[in-house]
Design a protein around this motif. Sequence first.
Motif, PDB file in Angstrom:
ATOM      1  N   PRO A 114      13.765  -0.225  66.707  1.00  0.00           N
ATOM      2  CA  PRO A 114      13.663  -1.443  67.524  1.00  0.00           C
ATOM      3  C   PRO A 114      13.443  -2.711  66.700  1.00  0.00           C
ATOM      4  CG  PRO A 114      12.445   0.348  68.550  1.00  0.00           C
ATOM      5  CD  PRO A 114      12.897   0.853  67.212  1.00  0.00           C
ATOM      6  N   MET A 115      12.652  -2.612  65.621  1.00  0.00           N
ATOM      7  CA  MET A 115      12.407  -3.795  64.792  1.00  0.00           C
ATOM      8  C   MET A 115      13.714  -4.346  64.226  1.00  0.00           C
ATOM      9  SD  MET A 115      10.257  -4.148  61.217  1.00  0.00           S
ATOM     10  CE  MET A 115       8.665  -3.773  61.932  1.00  0.00           C
ATOM     11  N   TRP A 116      14.582  -3.436  63.741  1.00  0.00           N
ATOM     12  CA  TRP A 116      15.838  -3.886  63.137  1.00  0.00           C
ATOM     13  C   TRP A 116      16.842  -4.294  64.202  1.00  0.00           C
ATOM     14  CZ3 TRP A 116      13.327  -4.962  59.439  1.00  0.00           C
ATOM     15  CH2 TRP A 116      12.640  -4.082  58.610  1.00  0.00           C
ATOM     16  N   ALA A 117      16.840  -3.627  65.343  1.00  0.00           N
ATOM     17  CA  ALA A 117      17.725  -4.029  66.436  1.00  0.00           C
ATOM     18  C   ALA A 117      17.399  -5.451  66.899  1.00  0.00           C
ATOM     19  CB  ALA A 117      17.591  -3.057  67.609  1.00  0.00           C
ATOM     20  N   ALA A 118      16.108  -5.768  66.946  1.00  0.00           N
ATOM     21  CA  ALA A 118      15.695  -7.114  67.347  1.00  0.00           C
ATOM     22  C   ALA A 118      16.130  -8.148  66.318  1.00  0.00           C
ATOM     23  CB  ALA A 118      14.178  -7.155  67.533  1.00  0.00           C
ATOM     24  N   GLU A 119      16.044  -7.799  65.039  1.00  0.00           N
ATOM     25  CA  GLU A 119      16.462  -8.728  63.989  1.00  0.00           C
ATOM     26  C   GLU A 119      17.973  -8.935  64.021  1.00  0.00           C
ATOM     27  OE1 GLU A 119      16.231 -11.344  60.699  1.00  0.00           O
ATOM     28  OE2 GLU A 119      14.848 -10.729  62.291  1.00  0.00           O
ATOM     29  N   ILE A 120      18.720  -7.867  64.287  1.00  0.00           N
ATOM     30  CA  ILE A 120      20.177  -7.990  64.420  1.00  0.00           C
ATOM     31  C   ILE A 120      20.520  -8.904  65.586  1.00  0.00           C
ATOM     32  CG2 ILE A 120      22.258  -6.716  65.062  1.00  0.00           C
ATOM     33  CD1 ILE A 120      21.040  -4.340  63.417  1.00  0.00           C
ATOM     34  N   ASP A 121      19.834  -8.724  66.705  1.00  0.00           N
ATOM     35  CA  ASP A 121      20.065  -9.586  67.870  1.00  0.00           C
ATOM     36  C   ASP A 121      19.766 -11.048  67.537  1.00  0.00           C
ATOM     37  OD1 ASP A 121      20.889  -7.511  69.484  1.00  0.00           O
ATOM     38  OD2 ASP A 121      18.914  -7.178  70.372  1.00  0.00           O
ATOM     39  N   ARG A 122      18.699 -11.268  66.750  1.00  0.00           N
ATOM     40  CA  ARG A 122      18.333 -12.645  66.377  1.00  0.00           C
ATOM     41  C   ARG A 122      19.434 -13.285  65.542  1.00  0.00           C
ATOM     42  NH1 ARG A 122      16.953 -15.562  62.459  1.00  0.00           N
ATOM     43  NH2 ARG A 122      16.994 -13.855  60.951  1.00  0.00           N
ATOM     44  N   ILE A 123      19.968 -12.546  64.577  1.00  0.00           N
ATOM     45  CA  ILE A 123      21.028 -13.077  63.716  1.00  0.00           C
ATOM     46  C   ILE A 123      22.279 -13.367  64.543  1.00  0.00           C
ATOM     47  CG2 ILE A 123      22.577 -12.554  61.800  1.00  0.00           C
ATOM     48  CD1 ILE A 123      20.269 -10.806  60.647  1.00  0.00           C
ATOM     49  N   LEU A 124      22.645 -12.425  65.416  1.00  0.00           N
ATOM     50  CA  LEU A 124      23.861 -12.582  66.207  1.00  0.00           C
ATOM     51  C   LEU A 124      23.748 -13.704  67.235  1.00  0.00           C
ATOM     52  CD1 LEU A 124      24.876  -8.846  66.769  1.00  0.00           C
ATOM     53  CD2 LEU A 124      25.889 -10.510  65.176  1.00  0.00           C
ATOM     54  N   ALA A 125      22.524 -14.057  67.613  1.00  0.00           N
ATOM     55  CA  ALA A 125      22.324 -15.131  68.592  1.00  0.00           C
ATOM     56  C   ALA A 125      22.276 -16.507  67.924  1.00  0.00           C
ATOM     57  CB  ALA A 125      21.032 -14.892  69.368  1.00  0.00           C
ATOM     58  N   ASP A 126      22.336 -16.544  66.591  1.00  0.00           N
ATOM     59  CA  ASP A 126      22.120 -17.801  65.859  1.00  0.00           C
ATOM     60  C   ASP A 126      23.383 -18.232  65.113  1.00  0.00           C
ATOM     61  OD1 ASP A 126      20.726 -19.990  64.875  1.00  0.00           O
ATOM     62  OD2 ASP A 126      20.007 -18.902  63.109  1.00  0.00           O
ATOM     63  N   SER A 127      24.492 -18.381  65.819  1.00  0.00           N
ATOM     64  CA  SER A 127      25.764 -18.830  65.251  1.00  0.00           C
ATOM     65  C   SER A 127      26.142 -18.079  63.977  1.00  0.00           C
ATOM     66  CB  SER A 127      25.697 -20.345  64.953  1.00  0.00           C
ATOM     67  OG  SER A 127      25.401 -21.066  66.109  1.00  0.00           O
ATOM     68  N   PRO A 128      26.293 -16.761  64.046  1.00  0.00           N
ATOM     69  CA  PRO A 128      26.621 -15.979  62.852  1.00  0.00           C
ATOM     70  C   PRO A 128      28.040 -16.259  62.366  1.00  0.00           C
ATOM     71  CG  PRO A 128      26.836 -14.614  64.791  1.00  0.00           C
ATOM     72  CD  PRO A 128      26.264 -15.927  65.259  1.00  0.00           C
ATOM     73  N   SER A 129      28.261 -16.021  61.087  1.00  0.00           N
ATOM     74  CA  SER A 129      29.610 -16.119  60.534  1.00  0.00           C
ATOM     75  C   SER A 129      30.420 -14.908  60.980  1.00  0.00           C
ATOM     76  CB  SER A 129      29.540 -16.168  59.006  1.00  0.00           C
ATOM     77  OG  SER A 129      29.053 -14.923  58.507  1.00  0.00           O
ATOM     78  N   ASP A 130      31.733 -14.972  60.804  1.00  0.00           N
ATOM     79  CA  ASP A 130      32.584 -13.823  61.129  1.00  0.00           C
ATOM     80  C   ASP A 130      32.184 -12.617  60.289  1.00  0.00           C
ATOM     81  OD1 ASP A 130      33.971 -15.295  62.986  1.00  0.00           O
ATOM     82  OD2 ASP A 130      35.654 -15.748  61.651  1.00  0.00           O
ATOM     83  N   LEU A 131      31.815 -12.860  59.027  1.00  0.00           N
ATOM     84  CA  LEU A 131      31.395 -11.778  58.155  1.00  0.00           C
ATOM     85  C   LEU A 131      30.142 -11.092  58.708  1.00  0.00           C
ATOM     86  CD1 LEU A 131      31.212 -12.006  54.269  1.00  0.00           C
ATOM     87  CD2 LEU A 131      29.433 -10.872  55.590  1.00  0.00           C
ATOM     88  N   GLU A 132      29.167 -11.897  59.149  1.00  0.00           N
ATOM     89  CA  GLU A 132      27.940 -11.337  59.717  1.00  0.00           C
ATOM     90  C   GLU A 132      28.231 -10.567  61.000  1.00  0.00           C
ATOM     91  OE1 GLU A 132      24.507 -14.475  58.227  1.00  0.00           O
ATOM     92  OE2 GLU A 132      25.848 -15.060  59.862  1.00  0.00           O
ATOM     93  N   CYS A 169      25.473 -21.582  50.224  1.00  0.00           N
ATOM     94  CA  CYS A 169      26.409 -20.471  50.050  1.00  0.00           C
ATOM     95  C   CYS A 169      25.845 -19.151  50.578  1.00  0.00           C
ATOM     96  CB  CYS A 169      26.801 -20.335  48.574  1.00  0.00           C
ATOM     97  SG  CYS A 169      28.037 -21.543  48.046  1.00  0.00           S
ATOM     98  N   GLU A 170      24.522 -19.027  50.617  1.00  0.00           N
ATOM     99  CA  GLU A 170      23.914 -17.823  51.190  1.00  0.00           C
ATOM    100  C   GLU A 170      24.069 -17.777  52.705  1.00  0.00           C
ATOM    101  OE1 GLU A 170      20.279 -16.519  48.216  1.00  0.00           O
ATOM    102  OE2 GLU A 170      19.878 -18.003  49.782  1.00  0.00           O
ATOM    103  N   THR A 171      24.141 -18.955  53.325  1.00  0.00           N
ATOM    104  CA  THR A 171      24.272 -19.014  54.779  1.00  0.00           C
ATOM    105  C   THR A 171      25.599 -18.387  55.210  1.00  0.00           C
ATOM    106  OG1 THR A 171      22.960 -21.047  54.883  1.00  0.00           O
ATOM    107  CG2 THR A 171      24.350 -20.543  56.781  1.00  0.00           C
ATOM    108  N   GLY A 172      25.506 -17.362  56.016  1.00  0.00           N
ATOM    109  CA  GLY A 172      26.698 -16.687  56.509  1.00  0.00           C
ATOM    110  C   GLY A 172      27.231 -15.613  55.587  1.00  0.00           C
ATOM    111  N   THR A 173      26.611 -15.455  54.401  1.00  0.00           N
ATOM    112  CA  THR A 173      27.049 -14.408  53.471  1.00  0.00           C
ATOM    113  C   THR A 173      25.890 -13.443  53.211  1.00  0.00           C
ATOM    114  OG1 THR A 173      26.550 -15.764  51.489  1.00  0.00           O
ATOM    115  CG2 THR A 173      28.770 -15.928  52.415  1.00  0.00           C
ATOM    116  N   THR A 174      25.109 -13.706  52.175  1.00  0.00           N
ATOM    117  CA  THR A 174      24.034 -12.783  51.790  1.00  0.00           C
ATOM    118  C   THR A 174      22.671 -13.139  52.356  1.00  0.00           C
ATOM    119  OG1 THR A 174      23.630 -14.065  49.776  1.00  0.00           O
ATOM    120  CG2 THR A 174      25.173 -12.213  49.616  1.00  0.00           C
ATOM    121  N   GLY A 175      22.511 -14.356  52.870  1.00  0.00           N
ATOM    122  CA  GLY A 175      21.187 -14.831  53.275  1.00  0.00           C
ATOM    123  C   GLY A 175      20.447 -13.894  54.202  1.00  0.00           C
ATOM    124  N   ALA A 176      20.972 -13.684  55.391  1.00  0.00           N
ATOM    125  CA  ALA A 176      20.326 -12.799  56.364  1.00  0.00           C
ATOM    126  C   ALA A 176      20.652 -11.338  56.095  1.00  0.00           C
ATOM    127  CB  ALA A 176      20.747 -13.188  57.778  1.00  0.00           C
TER     128      ALA A 176
END
Length: 198
Positions: free
Chosen positions: A20-38, A109-116
């Motif tokens: 659940p901890m990681w599912a919540a973090e994935i949801d947070r990333i996907l809700a925050d204008s993720p890149s196509d790569l993310e 450059c980390e934004t949308g690539t390696t950052g999250a």
Amino acid sequence: MLALAACTGGGAPARDDVAPMWAAEIDRILADSPSDLEKRALADGKISDGEMSEARNAFKSCIEDLPYGFDVEILPDGGFDIGPLDKFYDSFSSEEEGRAAYQALVDDCETGTTGALGMLHAAMRDNPQGKTSVQLIRECFDEHDVKDGAGLTDDAFKDLLESPDYTPSTAWAQSCFIDPESDVLMEEPMEPLQQDTE
């Protein structure tokens, strides 16, 4: 509920085996204008080594496409060696200003690539069950017969560890506090316990 949403065709990735901890973090990333790569990397609720490699290569390309002549070496541990930097730093009035400008380029450059993805990939690999730092410390205490907080509820144990008055009773108690997943006795200065994000 996540599993139910996946089964009902709501578009959520199937995450039956994701903590659940990681599912919540994935949801947070996907809700925050993720890149196509993310979006691609997180579509199945996991980040494969191949997807992480793609993210690192995207970061490398971003840095090398900047007009400063940077070269990027991807290190075996997943880190980066970026250079040469002397000419870039020399273009600023102070080293501090140059370092701030360099960090801004890296952050961009980390934004949308390696950052999250980088932090999440490492966290999911090292702690697949999504245990909190408090849970990991308690398990370490149990493994090394540390009596600190024995019998306390999880909330009371957390309060004990976060208290500025808490002093570990043994070398292993301190070691568990520093790095609860280490099999080697740690003897570094103790840092305050970081509170887990919800």
